[in-house]
Enzyme design. Structure first.
Site, PDB file in Angstrom:
ATOM      1  N   ALA A 191      39.078  47.122  58.356  1.00  0.00           N
ATOM      2  CA  ALA A 191      38.784  48.505  57.970  1.00  0.00           C
ATOM      3  C   ALA A 191      37.465  48.942  58.594  1.00  0.00           C
ATOM      4  O   ALA A 191      36.849  48.192  59.345  1.00  0.00           O
ATOM      5  CB  ALA A 191      38.718  48.620  56.453  1.00  0.00           C
ATOM      6  N   ASN A 192      37.042  50.152  58.306  1.00  0.00           N
ATOM      7  CA  ASN A 192      35.719  50.609  58.718  1.00  0.00           C
ATOM      8  C   ASN A 192      35.087  51.376  57.570  1.00  0.00           C
ATOM      9  O   ASN A 192      35.698  51.539  56.521  1.00  0.00           O
ATOM     10  CB  ASN A 192      35.820  51.463  59.993  1.00  0.00           C
ATOM     11  N   ARG A 193      33.852  51.834  57.777  1.00  0.00           N
ATOM     12  CA  ARG A 193      33.091  52.386  56.658  1.00  0.00           C
ATOM     13  C   ARG A 193      33.292  53.887  56.439  1.00  0.00           C
ATOM     14  O   ARG A 193      32.535  54.496  55.716  1.00  0.00           O
ATOM     15  CB  ARG A 193      31.594  52.139  56.884  1.00  0.00           C
ATOM     16  N   SER A 194      34.270  54.480  57.077  1.00  0.00           N
ATOM     17  CA  SER A 194      34.447  55.927  56.900  1.00  0.00           C
ATOM     18  C   SER A 194      34.650  56.273  55.415  1.00  0.00           C
ATOM     19  O   SER A 194      35.442  55.634  54.727  1.00  0.00           O
ATOM     20  CB  SER A 194      35.673  56.384  57.694  1.00  0.00           C
TER      21      SER A 194
ATOM     22  N   ALA B 177      38.811  58.220  60.829  1.00  0.00           N
ATOM     23  CA  ALA B 177      38.283  57.131  61.658  1.00  0.00           C
ATOM     24  C   ALA B 177      39.396  56.091  61.736  1.00  0.00           C
ATOM     25  O   ALA B 177      39.412  55.114  60.981  1.00  0.00           O
ATOM     26  CB  ALA B 177      37.032  56.557  61.028  1.00  0.00           C
TER      27      ALA B 177
END
Ligand code: CTP
Length: 420
Positions: A227-230, A293
């Protein structure tokens, strides 16, 4: 965290007013000082005496009560609190707040206060999904007012849907986060409108706007993901801003800890491939704003069972394959390509040059380039420095909050659709 904090509780007139008594109990358990203001409607459901007994303070009901004014005065009442909570916030009270009315003590206090405000809406599901309420909630959000709930479920009336007051403990948790200066993750999310409502006239009233938002989660095995931090804040703000000016909005969102914007159809997805499918299924649309994102890669295969640690053995190696590009795929469609396709870019250097190249590479019409270079202090911050790249040039905007960026972008989209 609530120890000795002073909470001013404004109780609106609805059947959920009785739950505000439980909220007082929860706040008092945490040693907060609570003072209640009740609207005339609230007093039809619960007596001021009940709130007086639970808060241990006089309950305020009347703007023109001379005794009360001499004692504390509505301006002091508004200013002395650490936080104002409105629970239940009825459709009427939200409308009066959005329009700045001061026609009773509750509305006057809300207009006069300078401290943070948390509203917990509760109403009939049709009233919640009405575009008028959606626009009022979007206005309040844009002003920095915090919203918790409403939840979904069976209502007091023989009806179900979104409109239940958030649980008192969720309201308390949100209040604690606000007072601690933490990001507010409203724990109860609403659902898409149950009843399609006519769109009010506004700059985007005939338009269908698709917005992607949030990160995507790409599974590794049944319990792990990439995942990412969006946070999804920018995409959700754009969806809310477009709905507020009358657009029919479909928000396709990866996993986020944000409530669904009112008046917006929300489709929740996990992966990039699901996001692309959902966007394609939502076509035709006039506009696509790709604010998500999206993970650039996914694992080449998802393990069917949880990958186990083997003592002494090396950790697993993940093979990654590229995900479909949602923005580029839609921008290059021959059929049902939206009239305006807008992409986002986060850049740290050569912002405009990179954004111009990205626009060409993706085949989209506009790129909203966000300057995230360290000197702007933007990463994780609340203000964005935007350069809007269009076929006719580059506009540089003064630093603005995500809500303000959303409003400006929606205004530019409305102008572009009108051919201005
Ligand atoms: N995007 C998308 N699908 C992907 C990847 C990106 O729809 N699989 C969209 C995003 O929603 C955003 C834009 O494309 O509108 C961002 O493009 P991207 O190539 O990811 O650029 P950056 O994130 O800015 O990163 P980089 O410059 O490193 O490519």
């Amino acid at each position: 965290m609530l120890n000795d904090r002073y909470i001013l509780l404004i109780v609106g007139g609805g059947i959920a007013a009785y739950k505000a008594l439980d909220l007082v109990r929860r706040l008092k358990e945490r040693k907060a000082r609570v003072r209640a203001v009740m609207t005339a409607g609230a007093q039809e459901f619960v007596t001021p005496l009940s709130f007086a007994a639970l808060t241990g303070e006089r309950v305020h009901t009347d703007l023109f009560d001379r005794l009360e004014e001499a004692d504390i005065g509505h301006i002091r009442l508004a200013r002395e609190a650490d936080l104002v909570i409105v629970a239940p916030a009825t459709a009427n009270l939200l409308a009066r707040m959005a329009h700045g009315l001061a026609d009773d003590l509750a509305a006057t206090v809300l207009l006069a206060t300078t401290v943070p405000i948390l509203v917990a809406p509760a109403m009939n599901p049709t009233m919640w999904t009405h575009p008028a309420t959606a626009a009022n909630v979007a206005t309040l959000r844009a002003r920095g007012i915090h919203v918790v709930g409403p939840g979904t479920g069976v209502m007091a009336e023989p009806e179900s849907g979104t409109g239940r007051l958030a649980e008192p403990l969720d309201i308390v948790a949100t209040a604690e986060a606000i007072l601690a200066g933490q990001p507010v993750i409203a724990p109860v999310a609403s659902t898409a409108p149950a009843v399609p409502m006519p769109v009010p006239p506004g700059p985007l009233s005939d338009a269908h706007v698709l917005v992607t938002s949030g990160p995507t989660h790409e599974p590794i095995d049944p319990v792990r993901y990439l995942a990412n931090r969006s946070s999804g804040k920018q995409g959700h703000a754009i969806a809310a801003a477009a709905a507020a000016v009358g657009a029919r909005v479909t928000l396709i969102s990866g996993p986020v800890a944000l409530p669904d914007p009112a008046g917006v159809t929300v489709i929740k997805v996990q992966t990039a491939r699901e996001m692309l499918k959902a966007v394609e299924a939502a076509l035709p649309a006039d506009v696509l704003v790709a604010a998500a994102a999206v993970a650039d890669w996914r694992t080449s295969g998802t393990a069917p069972e949880k990958i186990k640690k083997v003592p002494g053995a090396r950790g697993p190696t993940l093979a990654l394959v590229e995900n479909p590009d949602v923005l580029a795929t839609i921008a290059r469609r021959r059929t049902h390509r939206p009239d305006l396709v807008v992409g986002f870019a986060a850049e740290t250097e050569n912002i405009v040059e990179n954004a111009v190249a990205k626009r060409a590479r993706k085949g989209c019409d506009w790129i909203v380039a966000n300057d995230v270079s360290p000197e702007t202090g933007i990463m994780g911050g609340d203000r964005n420095t935007i350069h809007l790249v269009t076929p006719t040039g580059v506009e540089s905007w003064s630093p603005a909050s995500k809500d303000e960026v959303a409003r400006r972008l929606v205004q530019r989209i409305a102008d572009a659709l009108k051919g201005e």
